[in-house]
Design an enzyme around this catalytic site. Sequence first.
Site, PDB file in Angstrom:
ATOM      1  N   LYS A   1       0.871  -1.187   0.000  1.00 50.72           N
ATOM      2  CA  LYS A   1       0.000   0.000   0.000  1.00 50.72           C
ATOM      3  C   LYS A   1       0.897   1.223   0.000  1.00 50.72           C
ATOM      4  O   LYS A   1       2.034   1.160   0.475  1.00 50.72           O
ATOM      5  CB  LYS A   1      -0.878   0.012   1.257  1.00 50.72           C
ATOM      6  CG  LYS A   1      -2.144   0.811   1.109  1.00 50.72           C
ATOM      7  CD  LYS A   1      -3.249  -0.008   0.470  1.00 50.72           C
ATOM      8  CE  LYS A   1      -4.522   0.765   0.298  1.00 50.72           C
ATOM      9  NZ  LYS A   1      -5.641  -0.113  -0.091  1.00 50.72           N
TER      10      LYS A   1
HETATM   11  P1  NAD Z   1     -12.833   7.684  -2.505  1.00 53.15           P
HETATM   12  O1  NAD Z   1     -11.788   8.698  -2.293  1.00 53.15           O
HETATM   13  O2  NAD Z   1     -13.389   7.498  -3.871  1.00 53.15           O
HETATM   14  O3  NAD Z   1     -14.067   7.958  -1.506  1.00 53.15           O
HETATM   15  C1  NAD Z   1     -13.887   8.125  -0.126  1.00 53.15           C
HETATM   16  C2  NAD Z   1     -15.185   8.684   0.461  1.00 53.15           C
HETATM   17  O4  NAD Z   1     -15.054   8.771   1.877  1.00 53.15           O
HETATM   18  C3  NAD Z   1     -15.523  10.087  -0.048  1.00 53.15           C
HETATM   19  O5  NAD Z   1     -16.922  10.203  -0.209  1.00 53.15           O
HETATM   20  C4  NAD Z   1     -15.027  10.971   1.095  1.00 53.15           C
HETATM   21  O6  NAD Z   1     -15.655  12.226   1.133  1.00 53.15           O
HETATM   22  C5  NAD Z   1     -15.399  10.102   2.284  1.00 53.15           C
HETATM   23  N1  NAD Z   1     -14.701  10.481   3.511  1.00 53.15           N
HETATM   24  C6  NAD Z   1     -13.400  10.843   3.649  1.00 53.15           C
HETATM   25  N2  NAD Z   1     -13.140  11.156   4.920  1.00 53.15           N
HETATM   26  C7  NAD Z   1     -14.301  10.961   5.611  1.00 53.15           C
HETATM   27  C8  NAD Z   1     -14.682  11.105   6.968  1.00 53.15           C
HETATM   28  N3  NAD Z   1     -13.809  11.503   7.888  1.00 53.15           N
HETATM   29  N4  NAD Z   1     -15.958  10.826   7.306  1.00 53.15           N
HETATM   30  C9  NAD Z   1     -16.848  10.433   6.384  1.00 53.15           C
HETATM   31  N5  NAD Z   1     -16.550  10.262   5.092  1.00 53.15           N
HETATM   32  C10 NAD Z   1     -15.303  10.539   4.710  1.00 53.15           C
HETATM   33  O7  NAD Z   1     -12.232   6.313  -1.949  1.00 53.15           O
HETATM   34  P2  NAD Z   1     -12.728   4.820  -2.250  1.00 53.15           P
HETATM   35  O8  NAD Z   1     -11.854   4.266  -3.286  1.00 53.15           O
HETATM   36  O9  NAD Z   1     -14.197   4.798  -2.400  1.00 53.15           O
HETATM   37  O10 NAD Z   1     -12.318   4.089  -0.882  1.00 53.15           O
HETATM   38  C11 NAD Z   1     -13.168   4.043   0.263  1.00 53.15           C
HETATM   39  C12 NAD Z   1     -12.738   2.908   1.168  1.00 53.15           C
HETATM   40  O11 NAD Z   1     -12.780   1.687   0.444  1.00 53.15           O
HETATM   41  C13 NAD Z   1     -11.301   2.998   1.715  1.00 53.15           C
HETATM   42  O12 NAD Z   1     -11.254   2.404   2.981  1.00 53.15           O
HETATM   43  C14 NAD Z   1     -10.525   2.153   0.725  1.00 53.15           C
HETATM   44  O13 NAD Z   1      -9.301   1.669   1.279  1.00 53.15           O
HETATM   45  C15 NAD Z   1     -11.514   1.039   0.492  1.00 53.15           C
HETATM   46  N6  NAD Z   1     -11.315   0.267  -0.731  1.00 53.15           N
HETATM   47  C16 NAD Z   1     -11.272   0.868  -1.946  1.00 53.15           C
HETATM   48  C17 NAD Z   1     -11.129   0.082  -3.089  1.00 53.15           C
HETATM   49  C18 NAD Z   1     -11.167   0.670  -4.468  1.00 53.15           C
HETATM   50  O14 NAD Z   1     -11.185  -0.123  -5.433  1.00 53.15           O
HETATM   51  N7  NAD Z   1     -11.221   1.960  -4.665  1.00 53.15           N
HETATM   52  C19 NAD Z   1     -10.975  -1.312  -2.963  1.00 53.15           C
HETATM   53  C20 NAD Z   1     -11.029  -1.887  -1.707  1.00 53.15           C
HETATM   54  C21 NAD Z   1     -11.205  -1.084  -0.596  1.00 53.15           C
END
Ligand code: NAD
Length: 421
Positions: A107
């Site tokens: 990561k």
């Molecule tokens: P992203 O940046 O597209 O979205 C993140 C969201 O969380 C946004 O809506 C943001 O405003 C919100 N956010 C940020 N800080 C916050 C807070 N303090 N309180 C409430 N909301 C908050 O990111 P993503 O890719 O959707 O990732 C979200 C989660 O999913 C993370 O934990 C990431 O590690 C996990 N994840 C992502 C993927 C992927 O393919 N993108 C895969 C597996 C896991």
Amino acid sequence: MSDQKPNPYKIAQDQLEGAAKICGLPVAIASILSQPKNELIVNFPVRMDNGEYKLFKGYRVQHNNILGPYKGGIRYHEMVSLDEIKALASWMTYKCALHDIPFGGGKGGIKFSPRDHSQSELERITRRFTHALGANIGPEYDIPAPDVGTNGQIMVWMMDTYMNVVGFADKNANRRVVTGKTLASGGSHGRESATGQGIVHCITEWARDRHFDLNGATFSVQGFGNVGSNASKILARTGASLVATGDWKGYIANGDGINPYKLGEYVARTGSVMGYPGARAITRQEFFATAVDIFIPAALELEIGIPEAKALSCKLVVEGANGPTDSVAEPILAEKGIALIPDILANSGGVVVSYYEWLQNKRSERWDLEEVEERLAKRMKRTYLAVNEYAATKKCSWRNAALCIALDRIGKAYSERGIFP
Ligand code: NAD
């Protein structure tokens, strides 16, 4: 809440310790897995649009590669820290092993707020970071992907920078140095929605096993980015309705349902769910107390502490985010009879389709959307079933079951190969 959050790496270590006991992982292997193999920190200057230079701190943690190249996302967020990246890297190792994907775990990230920068600054920050990482990433060595604050465009800049600094003859063979790219630049059909799609496969399996009708059910989602918005749109197709959501700026609710497609368009225009005309603003406390059938945390880690676990009123928590539940909160959910599908299973659709993207690039192939979706559905359902069966046999939580399946695979590889020299 974020200021008092526990250390995510401590949570990851506790989880490893708990599962290692259940599956009888040899102590030597547990101790190898308790620390990443490599922890890289780079400080690099970038020219801002106003001509001034700013110094950025970037991380890449390579947790384990016994089963294949390091694999895992790149996060752009103001709260990024070494311990956070270490935890996230270790969860990637277990996620890939759980699915029997030939990848290890890694990561990375940069500690800054991407919202405060123009597209051209984001491009220079990304290219300079990739240059600083140099040969520490590679298509057979360490393969980044999108995470919080990054997307397909950022991956394309990483790919292009890497391709232009390594040898010219095999330039195109290096396309797969990152996954989660845009379609035009070598990405895979279905990658952008894959994590959300995988979450919904878990939910439909859970509902099918319990004869629970999703049509008419309610759900709430914390975080409306890639994972939260795609999970909402896909889950809505089953007839379930999104009644509360929120992001970095605040929370909204509408008991009659929020249209996730319209909300997605609104967020793309304004940068947040706040102010969306089809819902009313609520507090974070009200959001966690909203009664729903299914709750999907899809923001950051450790958002469900003791107060949130006590407040939650739902049947199922599906961890879209990585590490959203504190270990002290998990028993409270269990006591309340709330089922929990753990992150390394629930949000694994993303890395599964990243693997498919990597394979397509390696073979110079382009699979159509139906093929990607069919393969993803089959793999998610197979792994869901395996976790379910393991938990029933060993009478343990689904988190421990998922971790144990992963640890068994890693442990077997170590015991066959031995530890060099
Ligand atoms: P992203 O940046 O597209 O979205 C993140 C969201 O969380 C946004 O809506 C943001 O405003 C919100 N956010 C940020 N800080 C916050 C807070 N303090 N309180 C409430 N909301 C908050 O990111 P993503 O890719 O959707 O990732 C979200 C989660 O999913 C993370 O934990 C990431 O590690 C996990 N994840 C992502 C993927 C992927 O393919 N993108 C895969 C597996 C896991």
